[in-house]
Design a protein around this motif. Structure first.
Motif, short mmCIF file in Angstrom:
data_model
loop_
_atom_site.label_atom_id
_atom_site.label_comp_id
_atom_site.label_asym_id
_atom_site.label_seq_id
_atom_site.Cartn_x
_atom_site.Cartn_y
_atom_site.Cartn_z
N ILE A 1 6.71 0.13 -13.06
CA ILE A 1 5.95 1.37 -11.46
C ILE A 1 7.16 0.95 -10.98
O ILE A 1 7.43 -0.30 -10.57
CB ILE A 1 5.03 0.48 -10.78
CG1 ILE A 1 3.71 0.94 -11.40
CG2 ILE A 1 4.95 1.53 -9.94
CD1 ILE A 1 2.01 0.64 -10.69
N LEU A 2 7.98 2.08 -10.97
CA LEU A 2 9.07 2.45 -10.32
C LEU A 2 9.22 2.99 -9.01
O LEU A 2 8.58 3.89 -9.32
CB LEU A 2 10.62 2.76 -10.97
CG LEU A 2 10.98 2.30 -12.37
CD1 LEU A 2 11.50 3.05 -12.86
CD2 LEU A 2 11.11 1.22 -11.77
N LEU A 3 9.47 2.04 -8.29
CA LEU A 3 8.74 3.00 -6.58
C LEU A 3 10.36 3.37 -6.06
O LEU A 3 11.11 3.76 -6.12
CB LEU A 3 8.87 1.92 -5.28
CG LEU A 3 8.05 0.83 -5.77
CD1 LEU A 3 8.17 0.32 -4.73
CD2 LEU A 3 6.33 0.92 -5.11
N ILE B 1 4.26 -2.62 2.89
CA ILE B 1 4.18 -4.15 2.42
C ILE B 1 2.63 -4.37 3.18
O ILE B 1 3.21 -4.54 4.72
CB ILE B 1 5.28 -5.38 2.79
CG1 ILE B 1 6.07 -5.22 1.84
CG2 ILE B 1 4.97 -7.04 3.12
CD1 ILE B 1 7.86 -6.52 2.43
N THR B 2 1.79 -4.94 2.71
CA THR B 2 0.98 -5.75 3.33
C THR B 2 0.47 -7.42 3.10
O THR B 2 -0.43 -7.74 3.89
CB THR B 2 -1.07 -4.59 2.89
OG1 THR B 2 -0.42 -5.13 1.51
CG2 THR B 2 -0.46 -3.26 3.00
N THR C 1 1.18 -1.82 -0.10
CA THR C 1 -0.03 -0.30 -0.29
C THR C 1 0.83 1.08 -0.24
O THR C 1 1.49 1.26 1.52
CB THR C 1 -1.20 -0.60 1.14
OG1 THR C 1 -1.96 -1.08 1.43
CG2 THR C 1 -2.00 0.67 0.81
N ILE C 2 0.58 2.52 -0.70
CA ILE C 2 1.83 3.03 -0.97
C ILE C 2 0.85 4.50 -0.23
O ILE C 2 0.05 4.56 -1.20
CB ILE C 2 1.67 3.09 -2.62
CG1 ILE C 2 2.92 1.94 -2.85
CG2 ILE C 2 2.91 4.74 -2.78
CD1 ILE C 2 2.88 2.06 -4.54
N PRO C 3 1.49 4.99 -0.05
CA PRO C 3 0.65 6.46 0.97
C PRO C 3 0.63 7.66 -0.19
O PRO C 3 0.71 7.88 -1.42
CB PRO C 3 1.52 6.92 1.75
CG PRO C 3 2.87 5.77 2.14
CD PRO C 3 2.83 5.02 0.82
N LYS C 4 -0.90 7.84 0.00
CA LYS C 4 -1.57 9.04 -1.13
C LYS C 4 -0.19 9.88 -0.58
O LYS C 4 0.29 10.30 0.07
CB LYS C 4 -2.47 9.61 -0.41
CG LYS C 4 -3.19 10.22 -1.20
CD LYS C 4 -4.85 10.91 -0.93
CE LYS C 4 -5.08 11.81 -1.68
NZ LYS C 4 -7.33 11.93 -1.33
N GLY C 5 -0.27 10.53 -2.42
CA GLY C 5 0.93 11.73 -2.29
C GLY C 5 2.42 11.26 -2.79
O GLY C 5 3.34 12.02 -2.92
N GLU C 6 2.75 9.83 -2.74
CA GLU C 6 4.12 9.62 -3.00
C GLU C 6 4.05 9.57 -4.37
O GLU C 6 3.28 8.97 -5.12
CB GLU C 6 4.32 7.73 -2.39
CG GLU C 6 5.39 7.07 -2.53
CD GLU C 6 6.03 8.32 -1.00
OE1 GLU C 6 7.32 8.63 -1.71
OE2 GLU C 6 6.20 8.20 -0.31
N LYS C 7 5.36 9.89 -4.79
CA LYS C 7 5.51 9.93 -6.47
C LYS C 7 5.90 8.55 -6.68
O LYS C 7 7.37 8.14 -6.24
CB LYS C 7 6.24 11.30 -6.35
CG LYS C 7 5.55 12.62 -6.46
CD LYS C 7 6.64 14.17 -7.40
CE LYS C 7 5.45 14.63 -6.32
NZ LYS C 7 5.73 15.88 -7.15
N LEU C 8 5.52 8.11 -8.18
CA LEU C 8 6.15 7.08 -8.65
C LEU C 8 6.62 7.27 -9.71
O LEU C 8 6.17 8.39 -10.84
CB LEU C 8 5.20 6.10 -8.68
CG LEU C 8 4.14 5.49 -6.83
CD1 LEU C 8 3.43 4.47 -7.37
CD2 LEU C 8 5.94 5.18 -6.42
#
Length: 58
Positions: free
Chosen positions: A38-40, A49-50, A7-14
């Motif tokens: 998609i590059l993290l 990691i969920t 789960t990627i937090p809202k507002g994180e740039k990918l």
């Protein structure tokens, strides 16, 4: 071998784009590319990691 759900937090740039074609210099194997990728962010936190599971091999 493993599959992880994150789960990627809202507002994180990918960085999102297409995989480039590649050739393995040793074997000559051609990977045509074109799939989405998609590059993290570098050093993303493991807390994202969920779920994680082992992918069975054939």
């Amino acid at each position: 071998m493993y599959e992880a759900e994150i789960t990627i937090p809202k507002g994180e740039k990918l960085n999102i784009g297409k995989v480039a074609p590649q050739i393995n210099d040793k074997t000559g194997t051609v990977l045509k590319g074109g799939a989405d990728q998609i590059l993290l962010p570098q050093d993303w936190p493991l807390e994202w990691i969920t779920d994680i599971r082992v992918v069975p091999s054939k």
